[in-house]
Design an enzyme around this catalytic site. Structure first.
Site, PDB file in Angstrom:
ATOM      1  N   CYS A  35      52.116 -32.880 -68.428  1.00 34.16           N
ATOM      2  CA  CYS A  35      53.455 -34.030 -67.021  1.00 34.16           C
ATOM      3  C   CYS A  35      54.472 -34.636 -68.811  1.00 34.16           C
ATOM      4  CB  CYS A  35      52.568 -35.321 -67.388  1.00 34.16           C
ATOM      5  SG  CYS A  35      51.238 -35.936 -69.131  1.00 34.16           S
ATOM      6  N   CYS A 104      45.961 -39.751 -68.036  1.00 35.20           N
ATOM      7  CA  CYS A 104      46.752 -40.882 -68.517  1.00 35.20           C
ATOM      8  C   CYS A 104      46.050 -41.583 -70.122  1.00 35.20           C
ATOM      9  CB  CYS A 104      47.586 -41.839 -68.034  1.00 35.20           C
ATOM     10  SG  CYS A 104      48.169 -40.989 -66.588  1.00 35.20           S
TER      11      CYS A 104
HETATM   12 FE1  FES Z   1      51.166 -37.448 -68.153  1.00 35.09          FE
HETATM   13 FE2  FES Z   1      50.114 -40.254 -67.295  1.00 35.09          FE
HETATM   14  S1  FES Z   1      51.388 -38.923 -66.838  1.00 35.09           S
HETATM   15  S2  FES Z   1      49.931 -39.560 -69.062  1.00 35.09           S
END
Ligand code: FES
Length: 130
Positions: A35, A104
Site C-alpha cells: 500500500c 495496518c
Molecule cells: Fe496499508 Fe493501511 S492500507 S497501512
C-alpha cells in the site's frame, strides 16, 4: 454494522501522540510495500520505561488509528512489556478492524519493534564506547 468501530474513528479523527521526539532514544520506521504506507515511532526511554512516545504515519485511516492506539498502550510501560505488544492487542483495543485492514495494525507492531531494536543498538554502541 459500520465498517469501522467508534474507537477506530475516534483515534483516526483525534490521533493521540502525533509528532516526533527530539533526541529520541529509539526510532523505528517501517513501511508496507503493497500500500506504500509508512509509520515512524519515536520512543523516549528512562530506566527501561517508555516515558514518551510519538508517531508520524503517512498512511490510511486504520494505520493512523493503529499507531495512535499503540502509543497509548505502551506509554508508561516497561520495555519488556512493550516488546510483547502484538498487532492483535492493538486491534482488540480498537474493537476490531476489517480483515483487509489488519495489515495496518501490523505496521504499528513492527514500528515499535524497530524502535526498540534501534534503542538497543544505540545503548550497545554507548557501552562499547566507554
Ligand atoms: Fe496499508 Fe493501511 S492500507 S497501512
Amino acid at each position: 454494522m459500520a465498517l469501522y468501530s467508534d474507537k477506530v474513528m475516534d483515534h483516526f479523527r483525534n490521533p493521540r501522540n502525533v509528532g516526533s521526539i527530539e533526541n529520541a532514544d529509539g526510532i523505528g520506521e517501517v513501511g508496507n510495500a503493497r500500500c506504500g504506507d509508512i509509520m515512524k515511532i519515536y520512543l523516549k526511554i528512562d530506566d527501561d520505561i517508555v516515558t514518551d512516545v510519538k508517531f508520524e504515519t503517512f498512511g490510511c485511516g486504520s494505520a493512523i488509528a493503529s499507531s495512535s492506539m499503540a502509543t497509548e498502550l505502551i506509554k508508561g510501560k516497561p520495555l519488556s512489556e512493550v516488546a510483547q505488544l502484538s498487532n492483535k492487542a492493538v486491534t482488540e483495543a480498537l474493537d476490531g478492524l476489517p480483515p483487509h485492514k489488519l495489515h495496518c495494525s501490523v505496521l504499528a507492531e513492527e514500528a515499535i519493534q524497530a524502535a526498540i531494536d534501534d534503542y538497543h543498538k544505540k545503548t550497545e554502541a554507548i557501552v562499547q564506547q566507554n
